[in-house]
Design a protein around this motif. Structure first.
Motif, PDB file in Angstrom:
ATOM      1  N   ARG A  45     -64.030  39.481   6.570  1.00  0.00           N
ATOM      2  CA  ARG A  45     -65.296  39.881   5.951  1.00  0.00           C
ATOM      3  C   ARG A  45     -65.116  40.157   4.456  1.00  0.00           C
ATOM      4  O   ARG A  45     -66.004  39.911   3.660  1.00  0.00           O
ATOM      5  N   ASN A  98     -65.022  36.607   2.866  1.00  0.00           N
ATOM      6  CA  ASN A  98     -66.341  35.980   2.872  1.00  0.00           C
ATOM      7  C   ASN A  98     -67.120  36.584   4.032  1.00  0.00           C
ATOM      8  O   ASN A  98     -66.632  36.610   5.162  1.00  0.00           O
ATOM      9  N   THR A  99     -68.330  37.031   3.795  1.00  0.00           N
ATOM     10  CA  THR A  99     -69.108  37.711   4.838  1.00  0.00           C
ATOM     11  C   THR A  99     -69.463  36.796   6.007  1.00  0.00           C
ATOM     12  O   THR A  99     -69.799  37.281   7.079  1.00  0.00           O
ATOM     13  N   GLU A 100     -69.381  35.493   5.833  1.00  0.00           N
ATOM     14  CA  GLU A 100     -69.703  34.547   6.909  1.00  0.00           C
ATOM     15  C   GLU A 100     -68.515  34.294   7.848  1.00  0.00           C
ATOM     16  O   GLU A 100     -68.703  33.835   8.971  1.00  0.00           O
ATOM     17  N   LEU A 101     -67.303  34.568   7.413  1.00  0.00           N
ATOM     18  CA  LEU A 101     -66.113  34.226   8.203  1.00  0.00           C
ATOM     19  C   LEU A 101     -66.007  34.952   9.549  1.00  0.00           C
ATOM     20  O   LEU A 101     -65.565  34.345  10.528  1.00  0.00           O
ATOM     21  N   LYS A 138     -68.151  35.460  11.697  1.00  0.00           N
ATOM     22  CA  LYS A 138     -68.932  34.723  12.697  1.00  0.00           C
ATOM     23  C   LYS A 138     -68.046  33.714  13.425  1.00  0.00           C
ATOM     24  O   LYS A 138     -68.264  33.415  14.595  1.00  0.00           O
ATOM     25  N   ARG A 165     -68.600  40.432  17.236  1.00  0.00           N
ATOM     26  CA  ARG A 165     -67.510  40.120  16.326  1.00  0.00           C
ATOM     27  C   ARG A 165     -66.164  40.514  16.911  1.00  0.00           C
ATOM     28  O   ARG A 165     -65.145  39.945  16.566  1.00  0.00           O
TER      29      ARG A 165
END
Length: 140
Positions: free
Chosen positions: A19, A22-25, A27, A68
C-alpha cells in the motif's frame, strides 16, 4: 481429521508495504487469495446435492470471499439457510424431527479443501509471488 487452514505469516505487513508503494497493489493480494479459494469452490459445488425445486440449489451459494488479509469459502446465507445442515448435519424441523448424522468435518467444503490443499497452497504461492514481482519487489 479436520484440515488446518493455510496461514501466511507476514500477510498484513506485506499488504501495508504494498500500500505504501501504490494504493492499488493490495487489491492484488485479495485477487490472489480469491484465485486459490476458487479451487475449493470448483471442487465443492458438484458435491452438494441438487434439490428438486427450480433455483433451490444450495450449491449455487458456495463462493470464494476475501479481504485484503483473509480469504474463505462460504456456503449458505439468507437464501439457503439449510446449507449448514446439508454440510454438517444435525436435527432440524418441528420437534427436531428431521435428522442427518452430524459430521464435525462436514461433507462438502472441508472435504474439498482437504482434497485440494496442496494445489491451493501452490496457487496461493504462485499468485503472491506474481503480485510481489509485479510491484517491483524481489522475491528470494
Amino acid at each position: 481429521m479436520a484440515e488446518e487452514p493455510i496461514r501466511v505469516e507476514g500477510w498484513r505487513e506485506l499488504s501495508r508495504s504494498l500500500r505504501r508503494v501504490n494504493t492499488e497493489l493490495p487489491k492484488g493480494l485479495r485477487l490472489a487469495a480469491n484465485s486459490a479459494a476458487q479451487l475449493v469452490v470448483n471442487e465443492a459445488k458438484p458435491r452438494v446435492p441438487v434439490g428438486p425445486g427450480k433455483g433451490g440449489h444450495a450449491s449455487s451459494s458456495i463462493k470464494a470471499a476475501s479481504t485484503r488479509t483473509a480469504a474463505r469459502v462460504q456456503g449458505g446465507g439468507a437464501k439457503y439457510p439449510y446449507y449448514p445442515w446439508l454440510d454438517f448435519g444435525g436435527k432440524v424441523g418441528r420437534k427436531k424431527a428431521v435428522s442427518r448424522p452430524f459430521m464435525k468435518t462436514g461433507r462438502y467444503l472441508w472435504k474439498s479443501y482437504a482434497d485440494q490443499q496442496e494445489r491451493v497452497a501452490q496457487k496461493l504461492d504462485d499468485a503472491l509471488r506474481s503480485v510481489v514481482e509485479g510491484a517491483g519487489i524481489g522475491v528470494q
